[in-house]
Design a protein around this motif. Structure first.
Motif, mmCIF file in Angstrom:
data_model
loop_
_atom_site.group_PDB
_atom_site.id
_atom_site.type_symbol
_atom_site.label_atom_id
_atom_site.label_comp_id
_atom_site.label_asym_id
_atom_site.label_seq_id
_atom_site.Cartn_x
_atom_site.Cartn_y
_atom_site.Cartn_z
ATOM 1 N N VAL A 62 0.856 -1.193 0.000
ATOM 2 C CA VAL A 62 0.000 0.000 0.000
ATOM 3 C C VAL A 62 0.891 1.241 0.000
ATOM 4 N N PHE A 63 1.905 1.263 0.860
ATOM 5 C CA PHE A 63 2.827 2.401 0.905
ATOM 6 C C PHE A 63 3.517 2.585 -0.446
ATOM 7 N N LEU A 64 3.957 1.481 -1.064
ATOM 8 C CA LEU A 64 4.645 1.561 -2.354
ATOM 9 C C LEU A 64 3.687 2.062 -3.433
ATOM 10 N N ARG A 65 2.458 1.564 -3.452
ATOM 11 C CA ARG A 65 1.452 2.051 -4.416
ATOM 12 C C ARG A 65 1.291 3.561 -4.288
ATOM 13 N N ASP A 66 1.248 4.046 -3.041
ATOM 14 C CA ASP A 66 1.024 5.463 -2.765
ATOM 15 C C ASP A 66 2.325 6.263 -2.685
ATOM 16 N N LYS A 67 3.411 5.655 -3.120
ATOM 17 C CA LYS A 67 4.733 6.300 -3.200
ATOM 18 C C LYS A 67 5.203 6.862 -1.863
ATOM 19 N N PHE A 68 4.910 6.125 -0.792
ATOM 20 C CA PHE A 68 5.376 6.478 0.547
ATOM 21 C C PHE A 68 5.039 7.920 0.910
ATOM 22 N N SER A 69 3.810 8.336 0.545
ATOM 23 C CA SER A 69 3.378 9.688 0.924
ATOM 24 C C SER A 69 1.912 9.665 1.336
ATOM 25 N N CYS A 70 1.602 10.520 2.297
ATOM 26 C CA CYS A 70 0.229 10.661 2.791
ATOM 27 C C CYS A 70 -0.664 11.088 1.630
ATOM 28 N N GLN A 71 -1.761 10.410 1.446
ATOM 29 C CA GLN A 71 -2.659 10.722 0.337
ATOM 30 C C GLN A 71 -3.550 11.928 0.626
ATOM 31 N N TYR A 72 -3.414 12.514 1.810
ATOM 32 C CA TYR A 72 -4.153 13.726 2.151
ATOM 33 C C TYR A 72 -3.263 14.965 2.062
ATOM 34 N N GLY B 32 0.477 14.746 1.597
ATOM 35 C CA GLY B 32 1.720 14.545 0.855
ATOM 36 C C GLY B 32 2.942 14.262 1.710
ATOM 37 N N SER B 33 2.803 14.315 3.024
ATOM 38 C CA SER B 33 3.939 14.075 3.927
ATOM 39 C C SER B 33 4.448 12.634 3.789
ATOM 40 N N GLY B 34 5.731 12.464 4.029
ATOM 41 C CA GLY B 34 6.321 11.125 4.034
ATOM 42 C C GLY B 34 6.714 10.689 5.437
ATOM 43 N N GLU B 35 6.284 11.437 6.439
ATOM 44 C CA GLU B 35 6.666 11.183 7.822
ATOM 45 C C GLU B 35 5.591 10.409 8.577
ATOM 46 N N ASP B 36 6.019 9.510 9.457
ATOM 47 C CA ASP B 36 5.137 8.828 10.403
ATOM 48 C C ASP B 36 3.916 8.220 9.707
ATOM 49 N N LEU B 37 4.185 7.386 8.683
ATOM 50 C CA LEU B 37 3.103 6.842 7.859
ATOM 51 C C LEU B 37 2.379 5.669 8.508
ATOM 52 N N THR B 38 1.108 5.617 8.239
ATOM 53 C CA THR B 38 0.235 4.522 8.649
ATOM 54 C C THR B 38 -0.765 4.352 7.512
ATOM 55 N N PHE B 39 -1.826 3.583 7.698
ATOM 56 C CA PHE B 39 -2.840 3.597 6.655
ATOM 57 C C PHE B 39 -4.207 3.894 7.226
ATOM 58 N N ASP B 40 -5.077 4.406 6.337
ATOM 59 C CA ASP B 40 -6.394 4.867 6.733
ATOM 60 C C ASP B 40 -7.455 4.177 5.894
ATOM 61 N N HIS B 41 -8.548 3.813 6.536
ATOM 62 C CA HIS B 41 -9.707 3.258 5.840
ATOM 63 C C HIS B 41 -10.601 4.423 5.415
ATOM 64 N N LEU B 42 -10.855 4.562 4.115
ATOM 65 C CA LEU B 42 -11.723 5.640 3.643
ATOM 66 C C LEU B 42 -13.120 5.499 4.233
ATOM 67 N N LEU B 43 -13.697 4.322 4.093
ATOM 68 C CA LEU B 43 -14.945 4.008 4.791
ATOM 69 C C LEU B 43 -14.495 3.305 6.068
ATOM 70 N N PRO B 44 -14.603 3.975 7.206
ATOM 71 C CA PRO B 44 -14.072 3.412 8.454
ATOM 72 C C PRO B 44 -14.615 2.008 8.730
#
Length: 188
Positions: free
Chosen positions: A89-99, A101-113
């Motif tokens: 998932v991180f590689l697909r999103d190029k290791f950047s926050c999809q909201y 653009g930050s590359g720091e302290d990454l995790t993942f988020d469920h769009l529909l919680p």
């Protein structure tokens, strides 16, 4: 600064592994084998030596140059649908926050919680920094002043290879270069 391969420790002399079509098995992580595995594969006749280091290894009965690039003799068909993993998932999103653009302290988020029935899959999960993940919380994007840089999708193995080329490892031996970026358009 120019390094003589002979002065490198053997542990710093991995072999780039190419498939039988002379493309790397993977770009991220880069398909590398230890010097021991590459020598073993040479003796078992499973690979062809494409290029060597300027480094000689010796045993009581023989000397040989240490392989720097090897190609498998049997083609390994790439997996068409990559596994759904946090790393992919991180590689697909190029290791950047999809909201943001930050590359720091990454995790993942469920769009529909998940609390609202959201699934953990390619189409519902995006890379997010901790700050944006906390800001969004268990709410829907339409109720917030946040937007996505890119809609989530199920990537192909080729998509992940393409993204992986943007994150080269710290060490790239000169003999590897012709095989790592061979599909990059050349400058005129």
């Amino acid at each position: 600064m120019i390094f003589n391969d002979q002065s490198l420790s053997l542990e710093k002399c991995p072999a780039l592994v190419l498939n039988a079509d002379y493309r790397p098995l993977s770009y991220y992580p880069l398909s590398l084998w230890s010097w021991q595995d590459s020598i073993k594969s040479v003796f078992l006749d499973r690979v062809t030596i494409v290029s060597n280091y300027d480094r000689i290894i010796r045993s009581p009965s023989f000397n040989m140059r240490l392989p720097s690039v090897i190609a498998l003799k049997s083609f390994i068909k790439p997996q068409s649908n990559p596994s759904f993993t946090r790393f992919n998932v991180f590689l697909r999103d190029k290791f950047s926050c999809q909201y943001c653009g930050s590359g720091e302290d990454l995790t993942f988020d469920h769009l529909l919680p998940r609390s609202k029935g959201g699934q953990t899959n390619w189409d519902n999960v995006v890379t997010a920094c901790s700050s944006c993940n906390v800001k969004k919380g268990g709410r829907l994007l339409k109720n917030l002043d946040m937007s996505l840089n890119q809609e989530p999708y199920q990537p192909s193995t080729e998509d992940l290879h393409k993204n992986g080329k943007n994150f080269p490892p710290n060490f790239l031996h000169k003999s590897w270069m012709d095989y790592l970026y061979w599909d990059v358009e050349l400058e005129a």
